[in-house]
Design a protein around this motif. Structure first.
Motif, PDB file in Angstrom:
ATOM      1  N   PRO A 168      -8.334  17.961  26.911  1.00  0.00           N
ATOM      2  CA  PRO A 168      -7.485  18.287  26.713  1.00  0.00           C
ATOM      3  C   PRO A 168      -5.778  17.674  27.169  1.00  0.00           C
ATOM      4  O   PRO A 168      -4.749  17.260  26.885  1.00  0.00           O
ATOM      5  CB  PRO A 168      -7.204  19.850  26.561  1.00  0.00           C
ATOM      6  CG  PRO A 168      -8.275  20.124  26.567  1.00  0.00           C
ATOM      7  CD  PRO A 168      -9.203  19.236  27.418  1.00  0.00           C
ATOM      8  N   PHE A 439      -6.840  17.783  18.253  1.00  0.00           N
ATOM      9  CA  PHE A 439      -5.774  17.736  19.295  1.00  0.00           C
ATOM     10  C   PHE A 439      -5.883  16.753  20.634  1.00  0.00           C
ATOM     11  O   PHE A 439      -4.610  16.290  20.656  1.00  0.00           O
ATOM     12  CB  PHE A 439      -5.529  19.179  20.493  1.00  0.00           C
ATOM     13  CG  PHE A 439      -4.614  19.547  21.514  1.00  0.00           C
ATOM     14  CD1 PHE A 439      -3.900  20.219  20.560  1.00  0.00           C
ATOM     15  CD2 PHE A 439      -4.800  19.275  22.444  1.00  0.00           C
ATOM     16  CE1 PHE A 439      -2.557  20.417  21.451  1.00  0.00           C
ATOM     17  CE2 PHE A 439      -4.140  19.330  23.843  1.00  0.00           C
ATOM     18  CZ  PHE A 439      -2.804  20.379  23.147  1.00  0.00           C
ATOM     19  N   TRP A 476      -2.658  16.526  15.054  1.00  0.00           N
ATOM     20  CA  TRP A 476      -2.697  17.880  15.705  1.00  0.00           C
ATOM     21  C   TRP A 476      -2.073  18.325  14.955  1.00  0.00           C
ATOM     22  O   TRP A 476      -0.510  18.173  15.554  1.00  0.00           O
ATOM     23  CB  TRP A 476      -3.683  18.137  16.855  1.00  0.00           C
ATOM     24  CG  TRP A 476      -3.202  20.110  17.357  1.00  0.00           C
ATOM     25  CD1 TRP A 476      -2.107  19.882  17.675  1.00  0.00           C
ATOM     26  CD2 TRP A 476      -3.803  21.027  16.870  1.00  0.00           C
ATOM     27  NE1 TRP A 476      -2.471  21.510  17.858  1.00  0.00           N
ATOM     28  CE2 TRP A 476      -3.516  21.621  17.451  1.00  0.00           C
ATOM     29  CE3 TRP A 476      -5.599  20.736  15.739  1.00  0.00           C
ATOM     30  CZ2 TRP A 476      -4.487  22.855  17.043  1.00  0.00           C
ATOM     31  CZ3 TRP A 476      -5.999  21.988  15.549  1.00  0.00           C
ATOM     32  CH2 TRP A 476      -5.682  23.593  16.414  1.00  0.00           C
ATOM     33  N   GLU A 479       0.930  24.817  17.011  1.00  0.00           N
ATOM     34  CA  GLU A 479       1.345  24.949  17.902  1.00  0.00           C
ATOM     35  C   GLU A 479       0.747  25.063  19.440  1.00  0.00           C
ATOM     36  O   GLU A 479       0.276  25.060  20.420  1.00  0.00           O
ATOM     37  CB  GLU A 479       2.778  26.265  18.256  1.00  0.00           C
ATOM     38  CG  GLU A 479       3.732  25.831  19.021  1.00  0.00           C
ATOM     39  CD  GLU A 479       4.558  27.819  18.957  1.00  0.00           C
ATOM     40  OE1 GLU A 479       5.149  27.690  19.560  1.00  0.00           O
ATOM     41  OE2 GLU A 479       4.194  27.071  17.558  1.00  0.00           O
TER      42      GLU A 479
ATOM     43  N   GLY B 102       4.663  21.775  20.503  1.00  0.00           N
ATOM     44  CA  GLY B 102       4.105  23.754  21.134  1.00  0.00           C
ATOM     45  C   GLY B 102       4.368  23.066  22.792  1.00  0.00           C
ATOM     46  O   GLY B 102       5.213  23.089  23.879  1.00  0.00           O
ATOM     47  N   THR B 107      -2.344  16.821  25.504  1.00  0.00           N
ATOM     48  CA  THR B 107      -2.417  15.464  24.943  1.00  0.00           C
ATOM     49  C   THR B 107      -2.118  15.810  22.586  1.00  0.00           C
ATOM     50  O   THR B 107      -1.648  15.109  22.564  1.00  0.00           O
ATOM     51  CB  THR B 107      -3.071  15.153  24.751  1.00  0.00           C
ATOM     52  OG1 THR B 107      -4.522  15.758  24.336  1.00  0.00           O
ATOM     53  CG2 THR B 107      -3.509  13.807  25.804  1.00  0.00           C
ATOM     54  N   GLY B 108      -2.283  16.768  22.424  1.00  0.00           N
ATOM     55  CA  GLY B 108      -1.908  17.789  21.181  1.00  0.00           C
ATOM     56  C   GLY B 108      -0.704  17.679  20.731  1.00  0.00           C
ATOM     57  O   GLY B 108      -0.183  18.125  19.811  1.00  0.00           O
ATOM     58  N   THR B 109       0.267  18.010  22.121  1.00  0.00           N
ATOM     59  CA  THR B 109       1.525  18.188  22.522  1.00  0.00           C
ATOM     60  C   THR B 109       2.360  16.891  21.687  1.00  0.00           C
ATOM     61  O   THR B 109       2.093  16.152  22.155  1.00  0.00           O
ATOM     62  CB  THR B 109       2.315  19.019  23.330  1.00  0.00           C
ATOM     63  OG1 THR B 109       0.909  20.315  23.380  1.00  0.00           O
ATOM     64  CG2 THR B 109       3.371  19.456  22.676  1.00  0.00           C
TER      65      THR B 109
END
Lengths: 755, 407
Positions: A168, A439, A476, A479, B102, B107-109
């Motif tokens: 991530p 994500f 994605w 939150e 977020g 990486t998804g923010t």
């Protein structure tokens, strides 16, 4: 006495010999050596020379050459055959060639990564080149993380950390992902069932990220001996894999002995404690200062056997324990003592079964069947130095699996080891990882994540506002940080935490229980056993997903009655046979716990009961079912037939793990005297995990073999009318439960062998 | 004009979504000016607001920022070394703050709103780059990247661990080159050095307690991601106005906070609290500016209304006196501390050291040592490292007795 003399001495002990069900003499084997590959960097050649290695085992060279040719490879070798060199050679060689090259090592647990690191360090120290090797896991100091991300040539981690801590945040690991040449996955056989299915998806994510940064690493796997290393590795990494399984390491002759303790309670089929028997036999060797390792099945038993042995040993014999929970320093010290010979005996959990370097011992004693053929060979393999003789003794407990194995030695010695099963496309697991993958990088139209239905799943997530579709990509759009909610070690994301409140003021989480097991394992007043300690559930906070427990010391455990209702959703495959039909497919199981019994240890007496008031739980999973001919209904009255079905289902659940490389708890059964779906008396065996992990499908494929083994086993079980190790105790299956189960099996099998 | 009216105005103007820069809509002299920007990768929304240097936000006018601004003071605030620049600082500086989908990173923010502030031609300009959907990220980042690379110095609040790594991640994911700032002043770190005694060092808390600025109808930061996701569903721009406002306040507060830090470090502020004076003393001590440290601590003690703080300052001040060989003043402090009759053996031990090593008056040193031992014994149960202290004192006592006997 030396080991040869010990062997003759054992042969002259009638009391010992009377309990032997098998004594297999396995011949030694000469090593197959080959020259060190000429392409190897001269600096590596030099350190091998310094370590007096002038030849490689044949399998090491084959693996090296495959990897050099960019082939994904799995090396299948027993203990102590130099498997780490199989991957360290190509990795170090490539880094020496180009300082930018990177490698990622995955080990199933943190402890193993630490062990691996020390071995690799030694090689690198000898090389005296600037190759940076780091472990990156939950224990890595925050201050060190940045330099590891940027400068580590070899990063050692575990799948959980890769899943939640590295992927991530892949933008912080550009250097690694852009230059990733090798991914090493050691102990591949431990990635099976739910865990393995998760890890396969983590690898899918890893490959997606590599692709983004333009790298295409070669995967090097190493596995203990299992039946399907190639299939498993290939499912795990989603690519073709070359199998290297011709072991070139030498081995001395080995005596593998099966020992079954005598029956002490015929009615219940209970045998003399295998713990005491193990201690007794280990003492014989230790008193002669023969290097012995005793493997136990739990941390608690490790401590018990250790203290028994210490009470009864000569002054100058040094015996140690070894298990998870010991401090790293202490463990290093024990490993060293074993290698250098200061320690004569060690009692260990399976912690020493995997990669840890402790040198070789003379005798291995398996206190209880380790659960799989693969593990048994691993543990036995800890004994045997060079060309010297070694002895391995399996001491059986009263459980079904143990009894099956010691009474059917030909099964153990002739059968290939088990297959490790995974199902990376288990919908629940897949869905979790598609979220994590989205994500990490938006999904592009047409992109596939393991399955053809990827787009359907993406659309579903879009409808639920987890993803957002825009201009050909799914982003994605929530939150939350999805990886944090997903544990690789369980199938459903809503686990319950078990909180120990024994010490007031310092509650701590000691375990997790998946949603579907809550009603039977952590209802109020349940005895929850963890690391050999008993805890009683004092309070279950169902909405808060927590069970509060306190340590207790009682002589019983609790066993919950589960009213199971099963209905079939979809039938995948069907076999019509003379006396039965065999099918497998998708089912929904709803289970309601109604009451629990308190059962006394050893005697299995019922010493109390209580009610359970918890909501029904529902699970979609896969099942194998077998429906019996109507003729049985005519022959047996309803009650008798029901008992026989129940007995047979218990027996099959007890025996099936032999073929599945799983724990007995991974599968479950239920029976229907007249199933609404088949219209016949039916036995169902289903995977205990949502979506299933492939266990019941395998049962469908091998059902004839399974029934045959069950029949043979039941015939040999020494109990009178049924015991927990076969069809279940008499109070569950009735007075003639065992007899009628045997009858069912005989009839069914007769039909098939004739046909 | 209240928020509701602004919202209505903004919504009405949302019809001007056609590309190209032709549609400049002044909502009102007090509200937002926004336009839809376009480049080869697509479109995004940008607001621009120009503030005259006379504009006052909290304690100061924006003007204050560039007064007495030089590399020394910049270095002091940033607590780091100063790299070489070939431009004047105030024109080379960029304030930055982002709003994200977020708060945990990863990486998804996404930073869907990036606000920047900079000086240009006698004005302070706040620009906000907003992506109205995911496909607007690349065009938005391309344009803002140019702005970022035009400046060498960036000022943020918690940008070192949050905003800038996130922007970096977004640039990587969009395969864009990353700007390379020569100096990053993270005011959260600077503020923490000075106001660590506050319950919170968040920007909001600093505005309230230090900068004299109160936000009206401000949206709490943790609600921002949710509001943006809602916006993605209904595309009702007026929903974003509170976020735009929030972000603009953040940028302006950065300027005021910077100015205030600068004024304090230049010793221009007269009415610092005893706490602030004490913290300044600590900062100066770390910078090895002992004279200034002493001045701050002396002032802190004079202004202090809290016994605890006063005592801490006295202790520290006595060390500084010792450091610069002003022993008599140190003695005075220790004596004052003894008079305050605390439970601490510190002043006794210091007096003992003073008489033993400076004055060579072993009798007096022994008296203080004995008093220290007596005090330690009395407070034995509440002393953490009793054993260690006791051993040290006994050791000193023994040595002093020997020295006395030699005389």
């Amino acid at each position: 006495m030396n080991i040869e003399q010990m062997k003759s001495s054992l042969l002259n002990r009638p009391k010992f010999m009377n309990r032997i069900t098998a004594w297999k003499e396995i011949e030694g084997r000469a090593g197959k050596f080959v020259n060190i590959p000429t392409q190897l960097d001269t600096r590596i050649k030099k350190i091998l020379e310094e370590k007096n290695i002038d030849k490689l085992y044949s399998h090491q060279k084959i693996a090296y050459e495959l990897v050099e040719n960019k082939k994904n490879t799995v090396v299948v070798t027993p203990t102590a055959s130099g498997k780490t060199l199989c991957y360290n050679l190509p990795v170090l060689n490539s880094i020496l060639k180009d300082d930018n090259n990177r490698a990622l090592y995955l080990f199933p647990t943190k402890a193993l990564s630490q062990d691996q690191l020390s071995g690799l360090y030694e090689l690198i120290r000898a090389l005296d080149e600037d190759i940076k090797t780091y472990t990156y896991d939950g224990d890595t100091q925050v201050s060190a993380r940045k330099s590891i991300r940027q400068a580590g040539h070899i990063v050692i981690t575990n799948p959980d950390m890769l899943h939640v801590g590295i992927l991530p945040h892949h933008t912080k690991w550009i250097k690694l992902f852009e230059n990733l040449k090798y991914v090493v996955i050691d102990e591949v056989h431990s990635y099976r069932g739910v865990f393995g299915s998760h890890v396969a998806n983590v690898i899918r994510r890893l490959k997606r990220i590599c692709n983004f940064y333009g790298s295409n690493p070669v995967f090097i796997c190493a596995s203990a001996t299992i039946d399907n290393p190639g299939e498993l590795s290939s499912k795990l990494i989603g690519e073709e894999v070359e199998v290297v399984d011709k072991n070139g390491a030498p081995a001395g002759p080995r005596d593998f002995i099966f020992y079954n303790p005598p029956v002490v309670n015929k009615e219940l089929g209970i045998r003399r404690s295998y713990v005491l028997e193990s201690k007794k036999i280990a003492s014989i060797f230790l008193k002669n200062k023969i290097k012995t390792i005793i493997f136990t099945r739990s941390r608690l038993r490790t401590e018990i056997i250790l203290s028994y042995l210490r009470d009864d040993k000569p002054q100058d014999v040094n015996i140690r324990g070894y298990r998870g929970g010991y401090l790293p320093n202490e463990r290093r010290q024990i490993e060293k003592g074993l290698r250098e010979g200061d320690i004569h005996g060690v009692v260990s959990t399976n912690a020493l079964e995997l990669g840890v370097d402790i040198g070789q011992l003379d005798v291995s004693i398996l206190a209880g069947y380790p659960g799989t053929i693969a593990s048994s060979w691993q543990q036995a393999g800890r004994a045997g130095r060079g060309q010297k003789r070694s002895i391995s003794i399996l001491i059986a407990s009263s459980s079904a699996l143990d009894q099956y194995i010691v009474n059917n030695p030909e099964y153990f010695f002739e059968q290939p080891a088990e297959s490790a099963l995974i199902n990376p496309n288990n919908l629940m697991i897949l869905l979790s990882h598609i979220k994590c993958a989205a994500f990490e990088l938006p999904f592009e139209e047409g992109e596939q994540f393991g399955v053809e239905t990827t787009e359907e799943i993406l659309r579903y997530l879009e409808e639920n506002n987890v993803l957002r579709y825009k201009s050909g990509k799914w982003y994605w759009s929530a939150e939350r940080y999805p990886a944090e909610d997903i544990s690789l070690r369980s199938a459903s994301s809503d686990d319950f935490a078990v909180v120990d409140r024994t010490k007031t003021g310092s509650p701590r989480v000691i375990g997790r229980v998946d949603y579907f097991s809550v009603p039977t394992t952590i209802h109020e007043d349940a005895i929850y056993i963890h690391e050999g300690k008993q805890y009683q559930v004092k309070e279950l906070d169902y909405d808060g997903k927590k069970a509060y427990v306190k340590e207790v010391d009682v002589n019983f455990y609790t066993d919950a009655n589960l009213a199971v209702d099963l209905s079939i959703l979809d039938q995948f495959d069907k076999k019509k046979l003379s006396k039965r039909n065999s099918e497998h497919g998708e089912v929904v199981v709803s289970a309601q716990a109604t009451m629990y019994k308190k059962v006394k240890f050893n005697t299995h007496e019922n010493v109390g009961y209580g009610d359970i008031n918890l909501p029904e739980v529902e699970m979609h999973t896969t099942a194998w079912w077998m429906s019996l001919d109507h003729t049985f209904e005519a022959e047996l009255n309803k009650k008798v037939l029901e008992n026989a079905l129940l007995g047979l289902s218990n027996l099959l659940v007890n025996i099936a793990p032999i073929y599945l490389m799983c724990d007995p708890g991974d599968i479950n059964s239920t029976v229907q005297i007249r199933s609404p779906f088949t219209g016949k008396p039916t036995i169902f065996i289903y995977d205990s995990y949502p979506g299933g992990v492939g266990l019941s499908e395998k049962l469908f494929r091998i059902d004839y073999k399974l029934l045959q083994s069950a029949y043979k086993y039941l015939n040999k079980c020494p109990c009178e009318g049924g015991c927990p190790a076969c069809v279940g105790p008499v109070n569950e299956v009735g007075m003639n439960g065992k007899e009628k189960t045997l009858y069912l099996l005989k009839e069914v099998l007769k039909g098939e062998s004739e046909g | 004009m209240n928020l509701r009216d602004k919202l209505n105005k903004l919504e009405k103007n949302d019809t001007t979504r056609e590309p190209k820069e032709k549609n400049i809509d002044y909502l009102n002299k007090d509200a937002f000016l926004y336009k839809i920007m376009e480049n080869e990768h697509g479109v995004y929304l940008k607001t621009t607001k120009t503030y005259p240097l006379k504009y006052k936000h909290g304690l100061y006018e924006i003007n204050k920022f560039s007064m007495q601004l030089d590399s020394d003071i910049l270095t002091t605030i940033a607590n780091t070394n100063y790299p070489e620049f070939n431009r004047e600082i105030s024109n080379n500086i960029l304030f930055i703050d982002t709003e994200t989908t977020g708060l945990m990173g990863g990486t998804g923010t996404v930073s869907f709103l990036i606000g920047i502030g900079y000086f240009e031609n006698q004005d302070f300009i706040v620009e906000q780059y907003l992506m109205r959907d995911y496909d607007e990220e690349t065009p938005m980042l391309i344009d803002i990247k140019d702005k970022l690379t035009n400046h060498d110095i960036v000022v943020s609040f918690n940008g070192k661990s949050f905003d800038l790594p996130l922007i970096k991640t977004r640039l990587i994911l969009n395969r864009l080159k990353r700007p390379d700032f020569k100096l990053h002043v993270d005011l959260l770190h600077s503020a923490r050095r000075l106001w660590s005694f506050l319950d919170s060092c968040s920007l909001n808390s600093l505005e309230e307690n230090i900068l004299d600025f109160e936000r009206m109808d401000d949206i709490p930061g943790h609600l921002i991601p949710g509001l943006y996701f809602e916006f993605l569903q209904n595309k009702d721009l007026k929903q974003l106005v509170p976020i735009l406002e929030h972000n603009r306040y953040d940028i302006l507060s950065l300027v005021t906070l910077f100015s205030h830090l600068k004024e304090i470090h230049l010793d221009n502020i007269e009415n610092l609290t005893a706490h602030e004076l004490y913290q300044m003393g600590r900062i100066r001590e770390k910078d090895k500016n002992y004279e200034s440290c002493i001045t701050y601590l002396e002032k802190s003690i004079k202004n202090s209304e809290q016994k605890h703080l006063e005592y801490k300052a006295m202790k520290k001040l006595s060390w500084q006196y010792k450091r610069v060989d002003r022993h008599q003043e140190a003695v005075q402090i220790w004596q004052a501390m003894i008079k305050k009759s605390s439970l601490d053996i510190f002043p006794y031990v210091e007096m003992a050291k003073f008489f033993e090593h400076r004055e060579k008056d072993y009798e007096k040193a022994l008296t203080y040592t004995n008093q220290a031992i007596e005090l330690l014994e009395k407070n034995r149960v509440i002393t953490n490292n009793y054993k260690k202290e006791r051993d040290a004192l006994e050791h000193r006592k023994e040595r002093l007795i020997k020295k006395t006997c030699k005389r």
